[in-house]
Design an enzyme around this catalytic site. Structure first.
Site, PDB file in Angstrom:
ATOM      1  N   CYS A  48       8.647   5.089  -2.735  1.00 53.18           N
ATOM      2  CA  CYS A  48       7.936   4.077  -3.550  1.00 53.18           C
ATOM      3  C   CYS A  48       7.589   4.659  -4.910  1.00 53.18           C
ATOM      4  O   CYS A  48       6.983   5.730  -5.011  1.00 53.18           O
ATOM      5  CB  CYS A  48       6.666   3.643  -2.827  1.00 53.18           C
ATOM      6  SG  CYS A  48       5.576   2.655  -3.874  1.00 53.18           S
ATOM      7  N   CYS A  51       3.539   4.950  -5.314  1.00 55.60           N
ATOM      8  CA  CYS A  51       2.702   5.813  -4.484  1.00 55.60           C
ATOM      9  C   CYS A  51       2.300   7.083  -5.247  1.00 55.60           C
ATOM     10  O   CYS A  51       3.024   7.543  -6.136  1.00 55.60           O
ATOM     11  CB  CYS A  51       3.449   6.191  -3.195  1.00 55.60           C
ATOM     12  SG  CYS A  51       3.277   4.960  -1.878  1.00 55.60           S
ATOM     13  N   HIS A 113      -0.052   2.512   0.290  1.00 59.89           N
ATOM     14  CA  HIS A 113       1.146   1.689   0.178  1.00 59.89           C
ATOM     15  C   HIS A 113       1.095   0.476   1.107  1.00 59.89           C
ATOM     16  O   HIS A 113       1.717  -0.557   0.842  1.00 59.89           O
ATOM     17  CB  HIS A 113       2.362   2.556   0.525  1.00 59.89           C
ATOM     18  CG  HIS A 113       3.681   1.876   0.340  1.00 59.89           C
ATOM     19  ND1 HIS A 113       4.274   1.727  -0.899  1.00 59.89           N
ATOM     20  CD2 HIS A 113       4.511   1.273   1.235  1.00 59.89           C
ATOM     21  CE1 HIS A 113       5.431   1.084  -0.748  1.00 59.89           C
ATOM     22  NE2 HIS A 113       5.597   0.795   0.526  1.00 59.89           N
ATOM     23  N   ASN A 153       1.594 -10.631  -9.032  1.00 58.08           N
ATOM     24  CA  ASN A 153       2.657 -11.352  -8.331  1.00 58.08           C
ATOM     25  C   ASN A 153       2.743 -10.735  -6.971  1.00 58.08           C
ATOM     26  O   ASN A 153       3.098  -9.562  -6.867  1.00 58.08           O
ATOM     27  CB  ASN A 153       4.007 -11.060  -8.989  1.00 58.08           C
ATOM     28  CG  ASN A 153       4.409 -12.094  -9.963  1.00 58.08           C
ATOM     29  OD1 ASN A 153       3.905 -13.202  -9.953  1.00 58.08           O
ATOM     30  ND2 ASN A 153       5.344 -11.736 -10.805  1.00 58.08           N
ATOM     31  N   SER A 161       8.552  -6.788  -6.933  1.00 61.29           N
ATOM     32  CA  SER A 161       9.651  -5.853  -6.696  1.00 61.29           C
ATOM     33  C   SER A 161       9.259  -4.755  -5.718  1.00 61.29           C
ATOM     34  O   SER A 161      10.105  -3.969  -5.315  1.00 61.29           O
ATOM     35  CB  SER A 161      10.073  -5.234  -8.028  1.00 61.29           C
ATOM     36  OG  SER A 161       8.964  -4.570  -8.620  1.00 61.29           O
ATOM     37  N   HIS A 164       3.874  -2.231  -2.632  1.00 66.30           N
ATOM     38  CA  HIS A 164       2.686  -1.441  -2.937  1.00 66.30           C
ATOM     39  C   HIS A 164       1.714  -2.326  -3.733  1.00 66.30           C
ATOM     40  O   HIS A 164       2.117  -2.939  -4.710  1.00 66.30           O
ATOM     41  CB  HIS A 164       3.080  -0.200  -3.760  1.00 66.30           C
ATOM     42  CG  HIS A 164       1.996   0.816  -3.837  1.00 66.30           C
ATOM     43  ND1 HIS A 164       2.100   2.062  -3.280  1.00 66.30           N
ATOM     44  CD2 HIS A 164       0.761   0.754  -4.395  1.00 66.30           C
ATOM     45  CE1 HIS A 164       0.983   2.732  -3.490  1.00 66.30           C
ATOM     46  NE2 HIS A 164       0.160   1.953  -4.165  1.00 66.30           N
ATOM     47  N   HIS A 166      -0.241  -3.957  -6.302  1.00 59.74           N
ATOM     48  CA  HIS A 166      -0.328  -3.726  -7.750  1.00 59.74           C
ATOM     49  C   HIS A 166      -0.332  -5.039  -8.505  1.00 59.74           C
ATOM     50  O   HIS A 166       0.109  -6.068  -8.017  1.00 59.74           O
ATOM     51  CB  HIS A 166       0.870  -2.890  -8.234  1.00 59.74           C
ATOM     52  CG  HIS A 166       2.174  -3.626  -8.168  1.00 59.74           C
ATOM     53  ND1 HIS A 166       2.861  -3.820  -6.999  1.00 59.74           N
ATOM     54  CD2 HIS A 166       2.915  -4.240  -9.130  1.00 59.74           C
ATOM     55  CE1 HIS A 166       3.967  -4.499  -7.232  1.00 59.74           C
ATOM     56  NE2 HIS A 166       4.026  -4.776  -8.512  1.00 59.74           N
ATOM     57  N   GLN A 168      -0.362  -6.449 -12.944  1.00 57.45           N
ATOM     58  CA  GLN A 168       0.112  -6.069 -14.267  1.00 57.45           C
ATOM     59  C   GLN A 168      -0.827  -6.624 -15.315  1.00 57.45           C
ATOM     60  O   GLN A 168      -1.619  -7.530 -15.044  1.00 57.45           O
ATOM     61  CB  GLN A 168       1.508  -6.656 -14.523  1.00 57.45           C
ATOM     62  CG  GLN A 168       2.605  -6.158 -13.599  1.00 57.45           C
ATOM     63  CD  GLN A 168       3.972  -6.623 -14.083  1.00 57.45           C
ATOM     64  OE1 GLN A 168       4.291  -6.551 -15.265  1.00 57.45           O
ATOM     65  NE2 GLN A 168       4.783  -7.119 -13.166  1.00 57.45           N
TER      66      GLN A 168
HETATM   67  P1  H2U Z   1       6.447  -6.545 -10.072  1.00 55.64           P
HETATM   68  O1  H2U Z   1       6.503  -6.113  -8.652  1.00 55.64           O
HETATM   69  O2  H2U Z   1       5.444  -7.682 -10.280  1.00 55.64           O
HETATM   70  O3  H2U Z   1       7.808  -6.812 -10.624  1.00 55.64           O
HETATM   71  O4  H2U Z   1       5.832  -5.321 -10.919  1.00 55.64           O
HETATM   72  C1  H2U Z   1       6.402  -4.051 -10.928  1.00 55.64           C
HETATM   73  C2  H2U Z   1       6.480  -3.577 -12.348  1.00 55.64           C
HETATM   74  O5  H2U Z   1       6.621  -2.165 -12.315  1.00 55.64           O
HETATM   75  C3  H2U Z   1       7.665  -4.125 -13.097  1.00 55.64           C
HETATM   76  O6  H2U Z   1       7.192  -4.805 -14.260  1.00 55.64           O
HETATM   77  C4  H2U Z   1       7.474  -1.769 -13.342  1.00 55.64           C
HETATM   78  C5  H2U Z   1       8.476  -2.898 -13.488  1.00 55.64           C
HETATM   79  O7  H2U Z   1       8.957  -2.957 -14.804  1.00 55.64           O
HETATM   80  N1  H2U Z   1       8.060  -0.481 -12.992  1.00 55.64           N
HETATM   81  C6  H2U Z   1       7.747   0.636 -13.748  1.00 55.64           C
HETATM   82  O8  H2U Z   1       7.048   0.528 -14.755  1.00 55.64           O
HETATM   83  N2  H2U Z   1       8.222   1.868 -13.383  1.00 55.64           N
HETATM   84  C7  H2U Z   1       9.039   2.072 -12.301  1.00 55.64           C
HETATM   85  O9  H2U Z   1       9.378   3.185 -12.004  1.00 55.64           O
HETATM   86  C8  H2U Z   1       9.546   0.915 -11.531  1.00 55.64           C
HETATM   87  C9  H2U Z   1       8.916  -0.423 -11.839  1.00 55.64           C
HETATM   88 ZN    ZN Z   2       3.758   2.927  -2.444  1.00 56.64          ZN
END
Ligand code: H2U
Ligand code: ZN
Length: 347
Positions: A48, A51, A113, A153, A161, A164, A166, A168
């Site tokens: 992840c 993490c 996580h 989201n 995506s 974990h 989180h 934004q």
């Molecule tokens: P979402 O799960 O809402 O997509 O948010 C994850 C965000 O994390 C996504 O905007 C960022 C993606 O650009 N990200 C990073 O900044 N670094 C990473 O190593 C992977 C994902």
């Molecule tokens: Zn994680």
């Protein structure tokens, strides 16, 4: 009016209408069924990128964090070096473009996580709220930032995506569309200029609205000392909700310590209630709406949180915003009052 028959409802925050068709709630469903992955996750996942101590996609290594962890998005939608913001000259008023810049950050709610916001202790949710406040204090003080959108989201169905926990933030040099609409309509309300108003009121739109809802009760889910959760009269998504403060608060940075605690409790209660609805970790997009950080007072503004969950009738049947809704206006079958009654019983 017979509320069991088709009718339309007005959203004064956006000046938009919604079609409600209660008689249609029993229609059969032969369409898409979502797959919800409910596999138990490990507390720490070595693959992840959120993490603690793990390497992210572009090489940065997370600290061994124990609380909330914020970092600049490695794939940001905006770049932070200020660009000249003047309009591009494209030879027609019908072709408009402006440079945009801003800040995109990822906010990890917990090092764990395997937990969701709903599963975190209130003290940890409080730490998330405190982080939101600190981020808005920092970014709101910047000359080049006028708005900070905090959001989460949650769930694969919403395009998240990574499971974990989180959220934004995207902070921008221009006001985004939804905030332009809400600002304009809260201003119109305060000046007595929304359709149906006969005089200027003494309180902002959402404060007067809260008092109407508390008096009518049908759409209220729960209250605590400082916040109320409800299904708005004009809800579009089947189980859409809002969290509203009891007093006039324009921006999240104005919340007292007791109010931040009460917001954390409200978030815990709403998200755990949602999880009980279809006995699944409930997906949603949620976010904080607040006054712009543009140097103006914005007395018309009232802080609020929106939850927009996509699920309709079970863990696997979602609402689609397509067809009439894309081309004409949003529509719902289940009434907001029916949704509120179902949710209230679970909160
Ligand atoms: P979402 O799960 O809402 O997509 O948010 C994850 C965000 O994390 C996504 O905007 C960022 C993606 O650009 N990200 C990073 O900044 N670094 C990473 O190593 C992977 C994902
Ligand atoms: Zn994680």
């Amino acid at each position: 009016m017979d509320w069991s028959l088709p009718h339309r409802r007005y959203n004064p925050l956006t000046d938009e209408w919604l079609l409600v068709s209660p008689q249609r709630a029993q229609r059969p469903w032969l369409g898409a069924v979502e797959r919800i992955s409910e596999a138990r996750r490990p507390a720490y996942d070595p693959t992840c990128y959120l993490c603690p101590s793990n390497r992210r996609a572009r090489g940065a290594v997370n600290p061994d964090y124990t609380g909330v962890f914020v970092f600049d998005n490695d794939f940001p939608a905006l770049v932070s070096q200020p660009l000249p913001l003047e309009e591009a000259q494209l030879g027609s008023p019908l072709l408009r473009a402006q440079a945009e810049h801003g800040v995109c950050r990822v906010i990890c709610f917990s090092p764990r996580h395997d937990l969701t916001l709903a599963e975190l202790p209130v003290a940890q949710i409080r730490a998330v709220v405190d982080t939101w406040v600190a981020q808005c204090e920092e970014l709101g003080a910047r000359e080049d930032i006028v708005y900070i959108q905090l959001f989460e989201n949650k769930g694969e169905i919403m395009g998240a995506s990574n499971p974990h926990p989180h959220g934004q933030l995207w902070a921008t040099a221009h006001l985004p569309t939804e905030i332009v609409k809400e600002t304009r309509n809260q201003q119109r309300y305060l000046h007595g200029e929304l359709p149906g108003q006969s005089s200027a009121p003494s309180a902002p739109l959402l404060l007067d609205y809260l008092h109407v809802e508390l008096a009518q009760e049908a759409r209220v889910l729960f209250e605590n000392d400082h916040f109320v959760a409800l299904v708005p009269f004009w809800a579009v998504w089947p189980f859409e909700t809002m969290i509203l403060p009891r007093r006039h608060v324009r921006r999240i940075v104005e919340l007292s310590s007791a109010e931040r605690e009460a917001l954390a409790e409200a978030l815990k209660r709403l998200t755990t209630g949602y999880d009980r609805l279809f006995e699944v970790s409930f997906p949603y997009t949620m976010g904080v709406h607040q006054a712009p950080y543009d140097g103006e007072a914005h007395e018309e503004w009232q802080l609020h949180l929106h939850f927009y969950p996509p699920l309709l009738r079970s863990a696997t049947v979602r609402k689609f915003m397509v067809g009439y809704e894309m081309l004409a206006q949003p529509q719902r079958d289940l009434t907001p009052e029916q949704a509120a009654a179902r949710l209230r019983a679970l909160m």
